[in-house]
Design an enzyme around this catalytic site. Structure first.
Site, PDB file in Angstrom:
ATOM      1  N   LYS A 115       6.761 -32.937   1.482  1.00  0.00           N
ATOM      2  CA  LYS A 115       7.530 -31.939   0.721  1.00  0.00           C
ATOM      3  C   LYS A 115       8.429 -32.630  -0.292  1.00  0.00           C
ATOM      4  CE  LYS A 115       9.307 -28.179   2.575  1.00  0.00           C
ATOM      5  NZ  LYS A 115      10.073 -27.306   3.501  1.00  0.00           N
ATOM      6  N   GLU A 153       9.745 -33.524   4.674  1.00  0.00           N
ATOM      7  CA  GLU A 153      10.424 -33.558   3.379  1.00  0.00           C
ATOM      8  C   GLU A 153      10.995 -34.925   3.012  1.00  0.00           C
ATOM      9  OE1 GLU A 153      13.144 -30.528   0.795  1.00  0.00           O
ATOM     10  OE2 GLU A 153      12.243 -29.996   2.707  1.00  0.00           O
ATOM     11  N   PHE A 198      10.454 -19.744  -3.351  1.00  0.00           N
ATOM     12  CA  PHE A 198      11.503 -19.279  -2.453  1.00  0.00           C
ATOM     13  C   PHE A 198      11.872 -17.826  -2.760  1.00  0.00           C
ATOM     14  CE2 PHE A 198      13.740 -23.027  -0.272  1.00  0.00           C
ATOM     15  CZ  PHE A 198      12.543 -23.691  -0.081  1.00  0.00           C
ATOM     16  N   THR A 213       8.368 -27.906  -3.097  1.00  0.00           N
ATOM     17  CA  THR A 213       9.303 -26.923  -2.568  1.00  0.00           C
ATOM     18  C   THR A 213      10.415 -26.624  -3.575  1.00  0.00           C
ATOM     19  OG1 THR A 213      10.640 -26.390  -0.619  1.00  0.00           O
ATOM     20  CG2 THR A 213      10.746 -28.669  -1.418  1.00  0.00           C
ATOM     21  N   ASP A 248       8.497 -21.336   9.962  1.00  0.00           N
ATOM     22  CA  ASP A 248       9.570 -21.940   9.178  1.00  0.00           C
ATOM     23  C   ASP A 248      10.682 -22.368  10.134  1.00  0.00           C
ATOM     24  OD1 ASP A 248      11.011 -22.824   7.037  1.00  0.00           O
ATOM     25  OD2 ASP A 248      11.596 -20.840   6.321  1.00  0.00           O
TER      26      ASP A 248
END
Length: 321
Positions: A132, A96, A178, A156, A17
């Site tokens: 994403k 993303e 998350f 996400t 990450d």
């Protein structure tokens, strides 16, 4: 006995990450995932300077308004970073879509296709790229169309069960629940200062989703994200994928204790029954979940703010050129 990180890798695909090239080179994860926040931090390093300059030069060459060149330059920066990451890992990288497009299906589709095209122009294997997209209703609809086009997606900013159900229904390749941000909300709202890992609301949310998917034959990959401590990670050992920050990777590597598997397809059991989620139901159930509503909105705002800061960095570089 191997350390906990090595043990985890035997049961779960470990994802880095971070957008930091040096960190990815050090940890050598299977996959990597980035977002505007991570790219903003990484862009401050010397390693990203050539990419920034190349991205700006590319955008200027394409022409268009200043605003168009700016968004193209930031997209190209993300692609250049992703391409370099792909050279360091055997798996996939997530890139993303601008969070400001989270409530616009057609604009999300356009931007996603552009990102894939930019990867293709750079000679990257686009089958190793995940796009994403925020798990709004509009984002999920965009992902459904992209999946039909052969563009795999990572949904996400996922905080609720109804989001997960809708993502699986849409045929999304992967979701990123998350964990840590769910915990943050519950700590703030409950007045508590601690949850044991086994009672962590973020952990319980991912377990419910994982068991629902595996029990009902959904192929969507579950990738826990946004961890606050290694206890959360250990409670999700066996999850399809876990995306972990370099700091927590280090903690796991330094821990020589035993790590037990907590999740597996064979042991999955769910009382949740699959059903078709329509837009009205999605919006109502989302509205009824205060945590998910607040954290989704907050996450979009944060990613958008970091995207704007990233654009400002690119703008200053282009003006200095």
């Amino acid at each position: 006995m191997n350390n906990k990180l090595e043990q985890l890798k035997t049961m779960t695909t470990v994802v880095a990450d971070t957008g930091d090239i040096d960190a990815i080179r050090q940890w050598r994860p299977e996959d990597a995932t980035t977002n505007p926040s991570l790219l903003l931090k990484a862009a401050a390093s010397d390693a990203y300077r050539p990419m920034l300059e190349k991205a700006v030069g590319f955008a200027v060459k394409q022409g268009g308004s200043d605003a168009e060149q700016l968004t193209l330059a930031t997209d190209m920066l993300a692609v250049l970073a992703g391409k370099e990451i792909l050279e360091l890992i055997p798996g996939v990288v997530s890139t993303e879509v601008d969070a400001r497009l989270s409530f616009d299906t057609s604009a999300t589709l356009e931007r996603a296709r552009r990102l894939v095209d930019l990867y293709d122009r750079q000679g990257a294997d686009t089958s190793r790229v995940l796009i994403k997209i925020a798990s709004t209703w509009e984002g999920i609809q965009a992902a459904e169309q992209l999946e039909k086009e052969g563009i795999r997606c990572n949904l996400t900013l996922l905080f609720s069960f109804v989001q997960a159900v809708a993502c699986a229904q849409a045929g999304a390749h992967l979701i990123s629940p998350f964990v840590g941000r769910i915990l943050d909300w519950h700590l703030a709202s409950s007045g508590r200062d601690f949850y044991p890992p086994a009672e962590d609301p973020g952990v319980l949310s991912v377990k419910r989703i994982y068991n629902y998917y595996k029990s009902n034959g959904f192929n969507t990959v579950v990738m826990g994200a946004s961890f606050r401590n290694t206890g959360e990670i250990e409670m999700l050992a066996g999850c399809d994928r876990l995306t972990i920050s370099p700091a927590l990777l280090q903690e796991l590597q330094d821990d020589q204790g035993s790590l037990a598997r907590k999740l597996s397809p064979q042991a999955a059991s769910s009382s949740d029954r699959p059903g078709q989620i329509h837009e009205k139901q999605f919006r109502w159930e989302s509205n009824e979940d205060a945590m998910a509503t607040e954290k989704l909105a907050d996450g979009i705002r944060r990613f958008a703010a970091d995207q704007i800061q990233l654009e400002e960095r690119v703008r200053r570089l282009s003006q200095a050129a």
